[in-house]
Every structure is written in structure tokens, then in C-alpha cells.
Design a protein around this motif. Structure first.
Motif, mmCIF file in Angstrom:
data_model
loop_
_atom_site.group_PDB
_atom_site.id
_atom_site.type_symbol
_atom_site.label_atom_id
_atom_site.label_comp_id
_atom_site.label_asym_id
_atom_site.label_seq_id
_atom_site.Cartn_x
_atom_site.Cartn_y
_atom_site.Cartn_z
ATOM 1 N N TRP A 1 -13.834 6.559 4.468
ATOM 2 C CA TRP A 1 -13.462 5.590 3.524
ATOM 3 C C TRP A 1 -14.858 5.515 2.566
ATOM 4 C CZ3 TRP A 1 -11.034 0.739 5.892
ATOM 5 C CH2 TRP A 1 -9.639 0.640 6.858
ATOM 6 N N HIS B 1 -1.462 7.989 6.436
ATOM 7 C CA HIS B 1 -1.531 7.142 5.438
ATOM 8 C C HIS B 1 -0.867 5.648 6.115
ATOM 9 C CE1 HIS B 1 -1.531 4.875 1.795
ATOM 10 N NE2 HIS B 1 -0.483 4.428 1.948
ATOM 11 N N ASN C 1 0.785 -1.451 -0.027
ATOM 12 C CA ASN C 1 0.022 -0.141 -0.141
ATOM 13 C C ASN C 1 0.955 1.307 0.037
ATOM 14 O OD1 ASN C 1 -2.530 1.463 0.167
ATOM 15 N ND2 ASN C 1 -2.125 1.670 2.426
ATOM 16 N N LEU D 1 -3.756 4.229 7.796
ATOM 17 C CA LEU D 1 -4.731 3.790 6.733
ATOM 18 C C LEU D 1 -6.092 4.950 7.019
ATOM 19 C CD1 LEU D 1 -5.176 0.052 7.062
ATOM 20 C CD2 LEU D 1 -3.788 1.324 5.572
ATOM 21 N N ASN E 1 -11.133 9.772 6.379
ATOM 22 C CA ASN E 1 -9.940 9.704 5.280
ATOM 23 C C ASN E 1 -9.622 11.271 5.417
ATOM 24 O OD1 ASN E 1 -8.433 9.423 3.177
ATOM 25 N ND2 ASN E 1 -9.892 8.577 1.747
ATOM 26 N N ASP F 1 -8.817 2.738 -1.094
ATOM 27 C CA ASP F 1 -9.876 2.247 0.000
ATOM 28 C C ASP F 1 -9.994 0.863 0.142
ATOM 29 O OD1 ASP F 1 -10.585 4.972 -1.263
ATOM 30 O OD2 ASP F 1 -11.622 4.985 0.807
ATOM 31 N N LEU G 1 -6.067 8.031 2.255
ATOM 32 C CA LEU G 1 -6.395 6.794 1.480
ATOM 33 C C LEU G 1 -6.738 7.731 -0.129
ATOM 34 C CD1 LEU G 1 -8.293 4.267 3.294
ATOM 35 C CD2 LEU G 1 -6.013 4.386 2.849
#
Length: 397
Positions: A197, A133, A88, A136, A191, A144, A139
Motif C-alpha cells: 500500500w 481486490h 470500491n 484490499l 499490494n 489506496d 489496489l
């Protein structure tokens, strides 16, 4: 000791199809995206990817839980999460480089596409963006689903343990969490770029663990999908009905329908089909699609051994690198179409992207095959001879 279930080629094939569709849909301004399955029903390739990933988790981690216990299963899952997390980060950095080249070398405005614009926080406040990031919570566009996958893989051992101890109660708990997500749609992780998300983990865990549960049931041999013509007819009727409903509610449907009949057309598209919370109609559509495919495509279908099918199977088998490279290519394709949008450019972007993904998958598959053959090659082992008690002769194959 549990026997590991033989790999079902259909899973890799349809996962490969889903990955190619995801690439096409992620290219901004791509006219070909209008021909993808999502235009003919509420569900799309995301459900296919998540469901098959859940199915594969049961095959990979179920035997580990049975043979070595929960701790070993959780360690294996966290090891996979570490690989996904690293992929990722690397995908983000390479994609950011593509965006930087498009903006600063290609002189494209970042605001011209939400694909490019989603990388704005990384250029404005790089330290803050990277920190978010890593957990998480930043994104960019298309990232996602990989974050969702990381979370679900981490939780998979707990679901497998619960299923092993309490059976279908684990499935019932998953459905309860899904209903909670429908009742409280705001329960979605934040996010930094897009407020939250695009996938609610509480909702999307349902389709993931339905795949896991199906794999466990199939492996146990207790339940088999009935080869019923009525079941197939019902699934196809639901799929066709939703496709007609979506078409009738579209601008094209209204334009093609005579004025006298437009009063009969639905004013809105299919309700309860939100993507972020996996609305009930969206879930129902996907389940009907999965059922129809399972009935129409037998596991031993001859065409699954054809060369074109082999390409798609290789894509599905190496889903992580294919997805990550597909994200980078979709960002690059978006930049190309922003610079010049002609029929030739659109065709070149799509064909080149698909060709790169298929070629990479085949290279990875050949490497995997060579490694397997090397492991299976007979080793030369010595056996005692009369003159030398400790000496040995080569072992016969």
C-alpha cells in the motif's frame, strides 16, 4: 444521552477542497498538479481528507456508543464499511472500463502511464486480481486511500470505546503505533500491483484518530484551541520555513540561486517526510497547517455561507461519491492527456472534471435537503370529536 454536535461547515469545506485537489493530482501528466499545496510543503490533501474523516467519525459514532453501546456502534461502522467496500469495487470496474476503452479503442499503450499500467493485473489475470481486490490487496493507482479509510472506520469503535474508558491513554496508544511504523516501515499490507500500500495503516491511523480525539475534546468542552497570536505566528513560521526549504532544495531553486550562494542551499528536500509512513516532518507540517487554518477561519465566518463555499461544502458532505467519480474522471483525464497534451486540453480536462464533481455534489445536496424537508413536514393526525370519540382533527403546525 449525548447531544450530537452541530455540523461544522469548515470540515465539509476543506474536505471538499481536498477532494478536488486529489482529482487534480491523480490526473497523470497534469501540469496543474505542480501548483497544488503539496509543492509547498511535505503534507498534502491526503492528510486533510484522513484527519477530517476521523473528526467526522467521532461526531457520527460517538453518540451511538454512548447511547446504545459498543455492539451497536460496531454494527454501524461495519455497515459503513460495507458501503465503502461496495463503492470500491464499483469504482474499480468502471475505471477498468475506461482503461479498456483508452487502450483498445484509443490505441494508447498501457505502459505510457502508471495510472493505466496499474490495471494490468486485472486484464492479465482478472479472477486473481478481483479476488485480491476483494480483500484490499490489489489496489490500482489512487485506490489506496479508500482501502485505508475502510480499515480505519472498522477500527473506529474500538478507539472510541478505549477513549471512553481510559481517556488520553487511547491517544497515547495511537502515538505508540505511529512510532512503531516509523521504526519498522516495512509493516505495510501487500499490494498485487505495487508491492505494498502507499499508506501504512499503522502510521496513518495516527492522523485519523488525532482528528477523532480532537472532535471528542471539542464536544466535551474541556479544552478549547487558544486564540493565541504566538501560536498562529509559530504555525505560519513553520509552514513558510518548510516551503522555503522545499523550494531551495528543488531544481528550480538551484537554478535561480547565484552560483556563489548555492553552497548554502540544502542538497536534499525535507527529511523524515515519507508519505507511506507519514514521516514526522510531514505530520508536523500538517498539524501546523490545521492549527493555522483553525485560527484564521472562524467557525462563524460569513463567507462560509457564500455560493462558492456552498459548492465546496456540498463536495465534502458527499465525499464518497465525489471521490469515486473523481477517480474515474482522473483515469479518463490521464487518457485524454496521453492522446493530446496541449494547453487547451489540459485546461479542458481540469475544468470539466471539477465542474462534473461540483455539479454532482450540488445535485446530491439538493436531494438530501428535499428528503430532510419531507421528514420535517407536519403530518395530518386526527384528534377526537364529540360526535365520534375515536375521530380526530388535523394537528396544527
Amino acid at each position: 444521552m449525548q447531544q450530537r454536535q452541530a455540523r461544522d461547515a469548515r470540515l465539509d469545506l476543506f474536505k471538499g477542497v481536498a477532494l478536488l485537489i486529489i482529482f487534480i493530482n491523480h490526473v497523470g501528466g497534469n501540469p496543474l498538479a505542480k501548483l497544488m499545496p503539496a509543492r509547498f510543503g511535505p503534507s498534502d490533501s491526503a492528510e486533510i481528507f484522513v484527519f477530517i474523516s476521523g473528526y467526522a467519525i467521532a461526531l457520527a459514532y460517538g453518540p451511538v456508543l454512548a447511547e446504545r453501546g459498543f455492539a451497536a456502534c460496531q454494527r454501524k461502522a461495519l455497515g459503513r464499511c460495507r458501503q465503502l467496500w461496495t463503492a470500491n469495487i464499483m469504482t474499480l470496474l468502471v475505471s477498468a472500463l475506461v482503461v479498456a476503452l483508452a487502450v483498445h479503442v484509443g490505441d494508447l499503450p498501457m505502459e505510457a502511464s502508471n495510472r493505466l499500467e496499474s490495471f494490468g493485473p486485472l486484464f492479465d489475470t482478472p479472477v486473481t486480481a478481483m479476488a485480491w481486490h476483494l480483500v484490499l490487496m490489489y489496489l490500482p493507482f489512487a485506490f489506496d486511500i479508500l482501502a485505508l479509510y475502510i480499515l480505519l472506520v472498522a477500527l473506529a469503535p474500538l478507539f472510541l470505546w478505549t477513549y471512553a474508558r481510559f481517556g488520553y491513554a487511547a491517544v497515547a496508544l495511537s502515538l505508540v503505533l505511529y512510532l512503531v511504523a516509523q521504526a519498522m516501515p516495512g509493516l505495510i499490507p501487500p499490494n498485487l500491483w505495487d508491492e505494498d500500500w502507499n499508506f501504512s495503516p499503522l502510521a496513518w491511523q495516527c492522523v485519523f484518530f488525532l482528528g477523532t480525539s480532537l472532535a471528542l475534546v471539542v464536544r466535551s468542552g474541556r479544552v478549547r484551541l487558544p486564540r493565541s497570536g504566538w501560536l498562529l505566528a509559530g504555525s505560519l513560521t513553520l509552514l513558510v520555513g518548510m516551503a522555503l526549504w522545499k523550494f531551495a532544495a528543488s531544481d528550480i531553486g538551484h537554478a535561480l540561486t547565484p552560483t556563489a550562494l548555492q553552497g548554502w542551499l540544502p542538497e536534499q528536500s525535507i527529511p523524515w517526510a515519507d508519505k507511506d509512513t507519514l514521516g514526522p516532518m510531514r505530520l508536523l507540517h500538517f498539524l501546523a497547517l490545521a492549527c493555522a487554518v483553525a485560527l484564521l477561519v472562524p467557525r462563524d465566518a460569513g463567507w462560509l455561507r457564500s455560493a462558492p463555499a456552498g459548492l465546496l461544502i456540498a463536495c465534502g458532505r458527499h465525499s464518497l461519491p465525489v471521490f469515486c467519480v473523481g477517480v474515474v474522471l482522473s483515469i479518463a483525464g490521464t487518457a485524454v492527456l496521453l492522446a493530446e497534451r496541449s494547453s487547451v486540453t489540459v485546461l479542458a480536462v481540469n475544468l470539466a472534471g471539477i465542474a462534473v464533481l461540483l455539479a454532482m455534489a450540488m445535485v446530491l445536496e439538493r436531494r438530501r435537503t428535499r428528503r430532510q424537508r419531507a421528514k420535517q413536514a407536519p403530518s395530518l393526525v386526527s384528534s377526537p370529536t364529540p360526535s365520534q370519540p375515536g375521530a380526530a382533527l388535523p394537528e396544527t403546525p
